[in-house]
Design an enzyme around this catalytic site. Sequence first.
Site, short mmCIF file in Angstrom:
data_model
loop_
_atom_site.label_atom_id
_atom_site.label_comp_id
_atom_site.label_asym_id
_atom_site.label_seq_id
_atom_site.Cartn_x
_atom_site.Cartn_y
_atom_site.Cartn_z
N CYS A 7 0.81 -1.22 0.00
CA CYS A 7 0.00 0.00 0.00
C CYS A 7 0.84 1.27 0.00
O CYS A 7 0.32 2.35 -0.23
CB CYS A 7 -0.95 -0.01 1.19
N LYS A 51 0.60 3.04 -3.40
CA LYS A 51 -0.67 3.52 -3.93
C LYS A 51 -0.58 4.97 -4.39
O LYS A 51 0.29 5.73 -3.95
CB LYS A 51 -1.76 3.42 -2.84
N ASP A 66 -8.24 -5.55 -5.33
CA ASP A 66 -6.96 -5.06 -4.82
C ASP A 66 -5.84 -5.76 -5.55
O ASP A 66 -5.93 -6.96 -5.86
CB ASP A 66 -6.83 -5.32 -3.32
N GLY A 106 -9.15 -16.48 -13.27
CA GLY A 106 -8.10 -15.48 -13.14
C GLY A 106 -7.36 -15.26 -14.45
O GLY A 106 -7.79 -15.70 -15.52
N HIS A 107 -6.23 -14.59 -14.33
CA HIS A 107 -5.44 -14.23 -15.50
C HIS A 107 -3.98 -14.18 -15.08
O HIS A 107 -3.64 -13.70 -13.99
CB HIS A 107 -5.87 -12.86 -16.03
N THR A 108 -3.10 -14.68 -15.93
CA THR A 108 -1.66 -14.63 -15.68
C THR A 108 -0.96 -13.90 -16.81
O THR A 108 -1.44 -13.89 -17.95
CB THR A 108 -1.06 -16.04 -15.56
N ASP A 147 -11.75 -0.99 6.75
CA ASP A 147 -10.45 -1.59 7.03
C ASP A 147 -9.38 -0.53 6.83
O ASP A 147 -9.47 0.32 5.94
CB ASP A 147 -10.19 -2.83 6.17
#
Length: 726
Positions: free
Chosen positions: A405, A408, A452, A525-527, A609
């Site tokens: 983070c 970011k 995320d 998903g994706h790679t 959070d």
Amino acid sequence: MHELPLTRELVLIGGGHSHALILKRWGMKPLPGVRVTVINPGAVAAYSGMLPGFVAGHYQREELELDLVRLARFAGARVLLGRATGIDRDARLVHVEGHPPIRYDYASIDIGITSAMPDLDGFSEFGVPAKPLERFATRWDAFQTAARQGEVLPHMAVIGGGVAGAELAAAMAHRLGDLPQIEITLIDRGEILSEMRAPTRHRLLKTLADLRVTLRPQAEVARVEADRVRFSDGSALDSFFTLGTAGARPYDWLADTGLDLHDGFVTVGPTLQSSDPRIFAAGDCAHLGFDPRPKAGVYAVREAPVLFDNLRACLSEGPGVRLRPYKPQKDYLKLISLGGQSALADKAGLVTSGPLMWRWKDRIDRKFMQKLKELTPMTPPALPAQVAEGLREEVEDKKPMCGACGAKVGGDILSRVLRDQPGVERRDVLHLAGDDAALLTHGDTWQVASVDHLRAFVEDPVLMTRITAIHALGDVWAMGASPQAALMTVTLPKMSAALQEGWLAEIMQAARDVFTEEGAEIIGGHTAMGSEFSVGFTVTGLLDQPITLKGARPGDRLILTKPLGTGVMLAAEMEMKASGRDMEAAYASMVQSSGEAARILGNAHAMTDVTGFGLAGHLLGICRASEVGAVLRLDDVPLLPGALEQSMTGMRSTIYTANRAYTAEYQGPEGALADLLFDPQTAGGLLACLSPMRAEKCVTALRAAGYEAALIGEITKGPVRLTIDA
């Protein structure tokens, strides 16, 4: 991170002296294309040469600790904090407790030995083995503190009358010798110090006598209890700290490797290769089949350069690889601590002792540790003479960009950009400004959705995946939802096809473990391949009634479920200024699930959070949405070990300045402690607003569930502002 494609995997099993030295050498002379992994149960390993001095009180705990996290960062290696449990040689996999198997092309074993005595009744429960050293050091530190405070009688027993037992008995007697009720007994089933030359034995026995250590030779221990040692003849001895030094035992899992062993120790040839040429071994766990030698740290230290060169040679391309032979010295200088700052030197039959020998030993030990502690991170190359306008201001006098983070985009930039984006009105999509996740309706059912994605900040893709999964699920938990499903995106650094398969297997297993534990499923998903490793999750959850930011009420108490400080600790670790022990605590906090915390806080009026914008930024997000103020009690905010100390040195995460700019409504003190309110958190805790009565009960329940939760302030009437209660 690695600039060139990875093609080979080197796995160092154990953090012994040889492997610590290899990590230092690898950092100074890496082999491009190799990913190095070091596996060890903890973040630090103790240096055996200084252990008696620590027991005697001559050294502080940190002085004898080898920081494997810092060494791994210096070497560009991943450190895996776990216990190796086996090797599948056919599949070339190392099995690690609580971790997916680790693929290797070549592996090296340097796990040391253990003084545990599993066959002695009661020892595993009440005894303290001298090895592994880290565990013994922790237990001794606690015992001697308790003895000085009068909480326990200083009655001690050492089982094993060899040099190690005598040396540690003398150190214990010196450390607690001023206590009036001290009793220490050295026990052996044979004669005390029988393996020593007569002159050396005589001087050591005199030292033990001077320190009032009682000798009990020819004694067979039958059972160890919490407060006594029982013997086979029916007699007993009071002991509240029973130390085991009797012999050197190999770890049991080595027997299942199929390697050639000698009394359980890995047999190696002159090149330090085992019977499997892809597996090397060094240090006390290895048996020099070509030229047997006793167990001593001096051999591990001198094996390191040969092991380093031979591993590099095997991992390198080119025909006709030639490996160096290791030639152990016939005799070596034995420097034995005598309790106080005095030592005995023994070599080739010559024996001398006194303070001068202690100073000599101390100098050798400190020089060895200095070699492994003085680690200077590589400096980035200088900018060319001519660059684009503004580039120097962005690069010079700034630290490398943080991961997680800390990388970011600032909240003020995001607010301006998102504010100007046109929206499409839909009945089934509700996205309240600033909330953690979007709300979707499906008839009478609420669903939340969020995403995320994090740049890697650790070399271990498994740890990185676990942290990212917990981080992504935080948005679901913060809305009061139960995790439902996840889509995964992975970018791998450049590597060979074999490594791609190995990495993805580890990553997928780690992700599946987290989401299955939380009742969710990975549905796709994706790679991709890229310049660095990153991982992300798009997550969904189901709920009956959402908890949003817009619900805080004046009088509500504020609960924080995890300590602050991940941003500053990760920034410090990147610069090799954080201790491995502190980083171990930070990683443990980041991988701790907030699922149970969310269930306990299910009746919160408002919840979020704490992540990239820091505690102050996320609390002000609640205040803005609820049109209230907040008061924080700064001293009640829990912090990670080392976080305040790092903040006091001026350590800051990359996004810290932007977080300060995003919290204009903050009215409070400046300083290192207050600065942690703006520290970006990765996989941070939940921040909840509850009624006073409900808040007290929730904190009790959270602590019982294993969270370092605290009441840190309360909600006040508007205007929107965050103040500090001094």
